[in-house]
Motif scaffolding. Structure first.
Motif, PDB file in Angstrom:
ATOM      1  N   CYS A 168       0.724  -1.198   0.034  1.00 24.41           N
ATOM      2  CA  CYS A 168      -0.045  -0.007   0.047  1.00 24.41           C
ATOM      3  C   CYS A 168       0.894   1.345   0.039  1.00 24.41           C
ATOM      4  O   CYS A 168       2.016   1.138   0.406  1.00 24.41           O
ATOM      5  N   LYS A 169       0.479   2.152  -0.645  1.00 28.75           N
ATOM      6  CA  LYS A 169       1.169   3.696  -0.506  1.00 28.75           C
ATOM      7  C   LYS A 169       0.350   4.579  -0.350  1.00 28.75           C
ATOM      8  O   LYS A 169      -0.772   4.578  -0.757  1.00 28.75           O
ATOM      9  N   ILE A 170       0.692   5.328   0.654  1.00 30.74           N
ATOM     10  CA  ILE A 170      -0.203   6.618   1.191  1.00 30.74           C
ATOM     11  C   ILE A 170       0.546   7.864   1.106  1.00 30.74           C
ATOM     12  O   ILE A 170       1.795   7.906   0.837  1.00 30.74           O
ATOM     13  N   ARG A 171      -0.190   8.927   1.328  1.00 29.12           N
ATOM     14  CA  ARG A 171       0.380  10.427   1.321  1.00 29.12           C
ATOM     15  C   ARG A 171       0.275  10.610   2.962  1.00 29.12           C
ATOM     16  O   ARG A 171      -0.635   9.797   3.492  1.00 29.12           O
ATOM     17  N   ILE A 172       1.080  11.371   3.652  1.00 31.84           N
ATOM     18  CA  ILE A 172       0.752  11.689   5.090  1.00 31.84           C
ATOM     19  C   ILE A 172      -0.639  12.675   4.962  1.00 31.84           C
ATOM     20  O   ILE A 172      -0.906  13.207   4.221  1.00 31.84           O
ATOM     21  N   LEU A 173      -1.001  12.523   6.336  1.00 32.15           N
ATOM     22  CA  LEU A 173      -2.442  13.287   6.703  1.00 32.15           C
ATOM     23  C   LEU A 173      -1.751  14.534   7.388  1.00 32.15           C
ATOM     24  O   LEU A 173      -0.658  15.049   7.300  1.00 32.15           O
ATOM     25  N   GLU A 174      -2.778  15.660   7.615  1.00 26.86           N
ATOM     26  CA  GLU A 174      -2.438  17.043   8.180  1.00 26.86           C
ATOM     27  C   GLU A 174      -1.435  16.957   9.369  1.00 26.86           C
ATOM     28  O   GLU A 174      -0.827  17.950   9.688  1.00 26.86           O
ATOM     29  N   THR A 175      -2.002  15.957  10.167  1.00 30.45           N
ATOM     30  CA  THR A 175      -1.181  16.046  11.402  1.00 30.45           C
ATOM     31  C   THR A 175      -0.481  14.463  11.712  1.00 30.45           C
ATOM     32  O   THR A 175      -0.837  13.503  11.089  1.00 30.45           O
ATOM     33  N   LYS A 176       0.399  14.585  12.625  1.00 35.68           N
ATOM     34  CA  LYS A 176       1.313  13.472  12.910  1.00 35.68           C
ATOM     35  C   LYS A 176       0.446  12.463  13.477  1.00 35.68           C
ATOM     36  O   LYS A 176       0.469  11.158  12.952  1.00 35.68           O
ATOM     37  N   ALA A 209       3.822  -4.137   2.828  1.00 37.50           N
ATOM     38  CA  ALA A 209       4.750  -3.254   3.054  1.00 37.50           C
ATOM     39  C   ALA A 209       4.080  -1.849   3.071  1.00 37.50           C
ATOM     40  O   ALA A 209       2.920  -2.081   2.339  1.00 37.50           O
ATOM     41  N   LEU A 210       4.461  -0.985   3.438  1.00 36.96           N
ATOM     42  CA  LEU A 210       3.694   0.487   3.408  1.00 36.96           C
ATOM     43  C   LEU A 210       4.772   1.357   2.839  1.00 36.96           C
ATOM     44  O   LEU A 210       5.767   1.645   3.513  1.00 36.96           O
ATOM     45  N   ALA A 211       4.226   2.102   1.806  1.00 34.45           N
ATOM     46  CA  ALA A 211       5.214   3.143   1.136  1.00 34.45           C
ATOM     47  C   ALA A 211       4.425   4.348   1.666  1.00 34.45           C
ATOM     48  O   ALA A 211       3.314   4.590   1.513  1.00 34.45           O
ATOM     49  N   PRO A 244       7.630  -3.675   6.436  1.00 38.43           N
ATOM     50  CA  PRO A 244       8.741  -2.604   5.929  1.00 38.43           C
ATOM     51  C   PRO A 244       8.145  -1.444   5.560  1.00 38.43           C
ATOM     52  O   PRO A 244       6.971  -1.233   4.969  1.00 38.43           O
ATOM     53  N   ILE A 245       8.792  -0.019   5.934  1.00 42.29           N
ATOM     54  CA  ILE A 245       8.283   1.148   5.576  1.00 42.29           C
ATOM     55  C   ILE A 245       9.144   1.401   4.311  1.00 42.29           C
ATOM     56  O   ILE A 245      10.341   1.600   4.464  1.00 42.29           O
ATOM     57  N   ILE A 246       8.573   1.995   3.341  1.00 41.30           N
ATOM     58  CA  ILE A 246       9.185   2.673   2.164  1.00 41.30           C
ATOM     59  C   ILE A 246       9.072   4.282   1.953  1.00 41.30           C
ATOM     60  O   ILE A 246       7.833   4.530   1.995  1.00 41.30           O
TER      61      ILE A 246
END
Ligand SMILES: *[C@@H]1O[C@H](CO)[C@@H](O)[C@H](O)[C@H]1NC(C)=O
Length: 254
Positions: A29-37, A54-56, A86-88
């Motif tokens: 799966c690949k995500i973008r980050i959200l507004e807050t941590k 795995a997560l990108a 694993p984090i990519i």
């Protein structure tokens, strides 16, 4: 259609869960980050619990532009929070040294490179970048070898020049006007390479697949029944007298 963030998250988690349980292949799966941590960490833990392998993480929010710096800082918290997969890292990895840099800074297991590789595919070379001309020519040769549609080759070449700010180069304008793989090849002196490779490909297809028809077959939708690397298009491999033979190197529709 408008979806509330929470329902979008639920939907994403449902999709991942279903894929993991039913598709019979490893799912990543690949995500973008959200507004807050906090929101981002909550999301990545939910994703981890679906069983993806795995997560990108693309280190920009949905609304950030590609010109804004990727927020690598959040990655070490994600690595800390997600222990089982694993984090990519993805975003702003432009040269080979950046790979080590982001790994050391954040403990991610690996790195995904997109625009960096599109701009100059030799970014993956440990010894450093190759000369620009070498890369462009090697790429175009691969396009010939794989019979890549010229539109795609042209798009990628133009992107390489645009991203690396080579748009003043004399070949840039010629490329932007090109209407075939042959025209692209002649800009870079690869006309005879194209001839040779096309002859090789043609022979290969002739040997492997007997010519079955003198007209392009149609499926029940009236489309051409042959697909080939250029999409659903019949390919005129040769003319024998009045008769044009069609051969398909790929799938024939049932
Ligand atoms: C990376 O992992 C090592 C070993 O677990 C740890 O000592 C270090 O603090 C971590 N670095 C970051 C930036 O999280």
């Amino acid at each position: 259609m408008y979806f509330h963030f929470a329902s979008l998250t639920v939907m994403a988690i449902q999709i991942l869960t279903n894929l993991v349980q039913n598709c019979g292949k490893p799912v990543t799966c690949k995500i973008r980050i959200l507004e807050t941590k906090d929101k981002t960490l909550e999301l990545v833990k939910m994703i981890e619990s679906t069983g993806v392998r795995a997560l990108a993480v693309h280190c920009r929010t949905k609304d950030m532009r590609s010109s804004e710096r990727a927020q690598w800082e959040i990655l070490s918290d994600i690595v800390e929070a997600v222990r089982t997969i694993p984090i990519i890292a993805n975003g702003d990895v432009w040269c080979f040294d950046d790979i080590d840099k982001v790994k050391k800074l954040t403990n991610v297991s690996s790195v995904m490179i997109a625009r960096g590789a599109q701009t100059n595919p030799s970014v993956f070379r440990m010894e450093g970048f190759l000369r620009y001309e070498e890369v462009v020519s090697a790429y175009l040769k691969k396009c010939v070898d794989t019979d890549n549609p010229y539109q795609n080759a042209k798009y990628t070449l133009l992107e390489m020049y645009t991203e690396s700010k080579h748009t003043k180069a004399p070949e840039y304008k010629l490329m932007s006007q090109a209407k075939s793989l042959r025209e692209l090849c002649s800009i870079f002196g690869l006309g005879s390479y194209l001839d040779e490779q096309q002859a090789v490909q043609c022979t290969r297809v002739k040997t492997a697949i007997p010519a079955t028809t003198s007209t392009p077959p149609q499926n029940e939708n009236g489309n051409c029944g042959i697909t080939n690397p250029g999409g659903c298009k019949c390919r005129r491999m040769e003319s024998e007298g009045e008769q044009v033979l069609y051969r398909s190197p790929h799938v024939v529709f049932a």
